[in-house]
Design an enzyme around this catalytic site. Sequence first.
Site, PDB file in Angstrom:
ATOM      1  CE1 TYR A  14       3.440  -7.425   4.544  1.00 34.85           C
ATOM      2  CE2 TYR A  14       2.944  -8.780   5.185  1.00 34.85           C
ATOM      3  CZ  TYR A  14       3.793  -8.120   3.790  1.00 34.85           C
ATOM      4  OH  TYR A  14       3.240  -8.573   2.918  1.00 34.85           O
ATOM      5  NE  ARG A  33      -4.573  -2.397   3.834  1.00 30.40           N
ATOM      6  CZ  ARG A  33      -5.563  -2.480   2.872  1.00 30.40           C
ATOM      7  NH1 ARG A  33      -6.416  -0.729   2.847  1.00 30.40           N
ATOM      8  NH2 ARG A  33      -5.517  -3.530   1.866  1.00 30.40           N
ATOM      9  CG  ASP A  59      -2.127  -1.389   0.505  1.00 30.84           C
ATOM     10  OD1 ASP A  59      -2.572  -1.302   0.426  1.00 30.84           O
ATOM     11  OD2 ASP A  59      -2.466  -1.626   2.682  1.00 30.84           O
TER      12      ASP A  59
END
Length: 320
Positions: free
Chosen positions: A75, A187, A47
Site C-alpha cells: 500500500y 488505518r 474501503d
Amino acid sequence: MPEGAPGTQASGLVLVDKPAGWTSHDVVGKVRRLAGTRKVGHAGTLDPMATGLLVVGFNKATRLLTAITGTDKTYLATIRLGVSTVTDDAEGEVLQTRLANAVTPERVAAAVAGLTGDLQQVPSAVSAIKLDGQRAYHRVRAGEDVRLDARPVTVRRFEVTDYRRAEDGTTVDLDVEVDCTSGTYIRALARDLGEALETGGHLTALRRTAVGPFSVADAVTLEDLAVRFTSTELSEAAAGLFPVRRLTGEEASELSFGRRIEATGSEGMVAAQAPDGTVVALICDQERQGRPESLSAKPEIVFAPAPAPARAPGQDGGRT
C-alpha cells in the site's frame, strides 16, 4: 457488452484499478454486467475512500480468490498526525486534536520501527469483521462502543517516503509505503503510529499497489473495461500464483475425478497442469488418515471435472 466479454463460458481474473468512492461490492456488480455472468467475486475488500488494485475473479476463477486473499499486500498511504477520528480515516468524525509540533523525523522513525515486524494489531472498529453475525462498522454506526480483539499480523516494510509539517505546526503528514500480510489494517497502523507519538493520527489517503504477484501497473480502469474486457485466463492465473506440477495424461484424468496422485514433494498448494497447459486442479501433499507412509497429492480444488459418461443406446429415458 464490451469486446471480449466472457459470458458464462470462460473463467479468469480481472485486475481492476478501483476508483475512490466505489465500494468493492460496487466494482463486483459492474464487472458482473460487463462480463455477462453472475458468478463474480473479489479478493480482499478496499474501503470506498481507497483506490488501487482489486483482484476480481469470474466463473470458475472465483475459486482462486481465497488463496489470493491470503497473499501479502503493498500500500501507499498518507497519515496525518495530530488528529484522531472515529473511523481512523478522513471519512470519520474528529475525536480529538493534539498538537504535533513536538514530532520530529527521528521520533517518527523510532515509532515506525516499533510498528514493523510481527505485531498484535487491534483492527479498526469500523471494519468488516463480524461480531455475533453483524459487521463491526454497522455496530459503530448504530452508536455502540465496539472493541475488537488483537490479531497477529506482520508488517514486513513500513517506510516513510515524505514528511510535511503544516505551516502552523499543528499537524504532520507522512507519505508511507507498507508491505504487510493479509488482514493488516493500514488505518490501524495510522492510529497506532499517532498514539505512539502522543498526537493521534488517521489515514487521509490509501492506494493498494500489489496483491501477491499482481501489480496495479497491470490493472485496468472500469472505463477501459467497459470498452474492452481484459482478463487473465484461469490456467495462466493459477500457474502464476502457485508452483506448477506438470501432469501426464493419466494423472490429469485421475485428478479430474477427484482422485489422488503421486506426491509433489512441495509444501503448500501446487497448480496441476495437464499436457495441454490447462490447470486441472490445485493439489496439496497429504497423508491418508492413520497412514503416515501414504503421502500423496490430494486435489483441493478441481477446475476441470471429469466429463459425464456418454449414454449407451437405450439409456436415454426412452426418448427417440
